[in-house]
Design an enzyme around this catalytic site. Structure first.
Site, PDB file in Angstrom:
ATOM      1  N   GLY A   1      -8.424   7.105  -3.700  1.00  0.00           N
ATOM      2  CA  GLY A   1      -7.751   6.625  -2.491  1.00  0.00           C
ATOM      3  C   GLY A   1      -7.548   7.748  -1.494  1.00  0.00           C
TER       4      GLY A   1
ATOM      5  CG  ASN B   1      -4.129  13.659 -12.321  1.00  0.00           C
ATOM      6  OD1 ASN B   1      -3.643  14.771 -12.315  1.00  0.00           O
ATOM      7  ND2 ASN B   1      -3.435  12.574 -12.015  1.00  0.00           N
TER       8      ASN B   1
ATOM      9  CG  ASP C   1      -0.063   7.831  -6.736  1.00  0.00           C
ATOM     10  OD1 ASP C   1       0.607   7.059  -6.036  1.00  0.00           O
ATOM     11  OD2 ASP C   1      -1.169   7.532  -7.207  1.00  0.00           O
TER      12      ASP C   1
ATOM     13  CG  MET D   1       0.799   2.530  -3.114  1.00  0.00           C
ATOM     14  SD  MET D   1      -0.587   3.367  -2.299  1.00  0.00           S
ATOM     15  CE  MET D   1      -1.528   1.973  -1.689  1.00  0.00           C
ATOM     16  N   GLY D   2       2.734   3.809  -6.843  1.00  0.00           N
ATOM     17  CA  GLY D   2       3.151   4.672  -7.939  1.00  0.00           C
ATOM     18  C   GLY D   2       2.993   3.958  -9.253  1.00  0.00           C
TER      19      GLY D   2
ATOM     20  CE1 TYR E   1      -5.800   0.189  -0.347  1.00  0.00           C
ATOM     21  CE2 TYR E   1      -7.378  -0.179   1.432  1.00  0.00           C
ATOM     22  CZ  TYR E   1      -7.099  -0.078   0.083  1.00  0.00           C
ATOM     23  OH  TYR E   1      -8.112  -0.229  -0.823  1.00  0.00           O
ATOM     24  CG  LEU E   2       0.376  -0.859   6.279  1.00  0.00           C
ATOM     25  CD1 LEU E   2       1.543  -1.731   6.718  1.00  0.00           C
ATOM     26  CD2 LEU E   2      -0.592  -0.649   7.427  1.00  0.00           C
ATOM     27  CD  GLN E   3       3.196   2.399   0.021  1.00  0.00           C
ATOM     28  OE1 GLN E   3       3.997   2.953  -0.722  1.00  0.00           O
ATOM     29  NE2 GLN E   3       2.390   1.434  -0.390  1.00  0.00           N
ATOM     30  NE  ARG E   4      -5.407   4.358   0.598  1.00  0.00           N
ATOM     31  CZ  ARG E   4      -6.039   3.773  -0.405  1.00  0.00           C
ATOM     32  NH1 ARG E   4      -5.486   3.783  -1.604  1.00  0.00           N
ATOM     33  NH2 ARG E   4      -7.206   3.211  -0.226  1.00  0.00           N
TER      34      ARG E   4
END
Length: 418
Positions: A13, A111, A141, A187-188, A295-298
């Site tokens: 992402g 990761n 995250d 998210m998380g 997606y707005l968060q990122r």
């Protein structure tokens, strides 16, 4: 003068500042007279030999990437397995690198991407191919091991805190005759860093968010509903922030959508906010609204944290420096040297210590009752959302983002089904 070409690829992402890292990588490499190719759609592009010639982009375009969200060259959610299980794809990747004289491979991701970069470095060593692999940190995250924080998280955290603060003011204004409970999904999947960031929206005991649900704590529905009812009785309304990855006591995801797993092996989650809203409305009879920013968060580049942008640029520059210095199988990580005033620096860390490791919230960051953040969490989080770095706006009121031409170099190998 350094020999060979540098290949840069984005993974997983994207974030509001991953293109800032790309901009720094290309700018630093150009300053050192190193040619930069970018894999189209991440590792898939590398396997398919779909490589973007970044020299076809103007200096102005490369600079503008620093204020453009998304993934300029495309990304993908594809995880290569072990060297034994995915031997054909690893060897194909090495063939592509050889064909284009790639001596430096920079993989910008989390990761799983650190693990892939580490494996590619081992394969190159096995075949005696001179290749320096550098992982470049990126994730909203904030779950990468070793690094104090991760580029991408600070801006998503700022978006979360600001959005919860603004929505809470809206709910407070309407609570008397309308919405009593508002549920915000952050998210998380396994780590509650973004949900915790929502805690920065308020400072007093009656300020939103009133309840935060973390994946690090089991979800107890009876206790949760009782607390919602208590907050509404005291404050008049209740703002809840829930991490998408909260689990019940038996370990199952509360929002498991039953859609199987993605290519990274992650369970497909199905909207915890809507689930919680339904439970509150059914059990307590309160009017509820919920939101899934997703997606707005990122992608919210207009609300980027200055700290986050500076760190995204710094890791990109350092990644090129490490690569050209021959620091193989490393990652530039952020080291916090002071909380007040907030200070940080970039240092190299071995990919072996980062790959496939996940950093969850420390127990000391979650309030004793399990529904909020502690002072220690606030000290850690606040510096990461400080400062503004808005993009330039046009006369039409829309940010002036850029889309690169992404001209591909000529293929030299037979086609490959990635």
């Amino acid at each position: 003068m350094p020999q060979g070409t540098l290949l840069y690829a984005q993974s997983g992402g994207v974030t509001a500042v991953i293109n800032a890292t790309a901009s720094a990588v290309i700018t630093q490499a150009r300053a050192r007279k190193v040619k930069v190719l970018a894999a189209r759609n991440g590792i898939l592009g590398a396997l398919r030999e779909e490589l973007v010639d970044t020299s076809k982009e103007s200096a102005a375009t490369i600079r503008a990437l620093a204020h453009t969200p998304g993934g300029a060259f495309g990304s993908c959610r594809v995880k290569l397995k072990s060297l034994e299980e995915d031997r054909a794809r690893y060897e194909r990747l090495l063939d592509v690198l050889r064909a284009h004289d790639v001596r430096y491979f920079l993989y910008n991701g989390g990761n799983d991407s650190a693990d892939t970069a580490n494996k590619v470095s081992k394969l190159a060593a096995e075949f005696g191919y001179p290749l320096t692999c550098v992982g470049v940190p990126k994730t909203i995250d904030n779950d990468l091991a070793v690094t104090d924080c991760c580029p991408g998280f600070g801006s998503a955290a700022k978006y979360t805190a600001v959005s919860v603060r603004e929505a809470a003011l809206d709910v407070a204004a309407m609570a008397e005759t309308s919405t009593r409970v508002f549920v915000y999904e952050a998210m998380g999947r396994h780590a509650g860093w973004l949900a915790a960031a929502a805690g920065l929206a308020g400072t007093g005991p009656d300020e939103a968010p009133h309840l935060i649900l973390f994946p690090e704590r089991p979800y107890d529905e009876q206790d949760f509903l009782a607390r919602v009812e208590k907050v509404v009785a005291k404050v008049g309304y209740c703002v809840v922030v829930a991490s998408e990855g909260i689990r019940s006591a038996d370990g199952g995801f509360v929002a498991d959508a039953g859609g199987g797993k993605d290519s990274f092996g992650h369970t497909q989650l199905g909207g915890v906010a809507s689930f919680l809203a339904g439970r509150v409305q059914h059990a307590l009879g309160l009017k509820v609204h919920w939101t899934l920013p997703d997606y707005l968060q990122r992608s919210a580049r207009h609300l980027t944290s200055r700290t986050d942008l500076d760190q995204a640029l710094a890791v990109g520059k350092a990644a090129v420096q490490y690569a050209l210095a021959g620091r193989n199988a490393t990652m530039p990580v952020i080291v916090r040297t002071s909380d007040a005033p907030y200070r940080w620096k970039i240092e190299p860390a071995p990919l072996e210590k980062i790959a496939n490791r996940e950093k969850t919230m420390p127990a000391g960051f979650i309030r004793r009752d399990g529904y909020g953040i502690t002072a220690a969490a606030r000290r850690y989080l606040e510096p990461l959302i400080r400062g503004e770095a808005p993009p330039p706006y046009g006369r039409d009121g829309i940010p002036k983002y850029v889309v690169p031409k992404n001209v591909l170099v000529r293929r030299k190998l037979p086609a490959f089904e990635a």
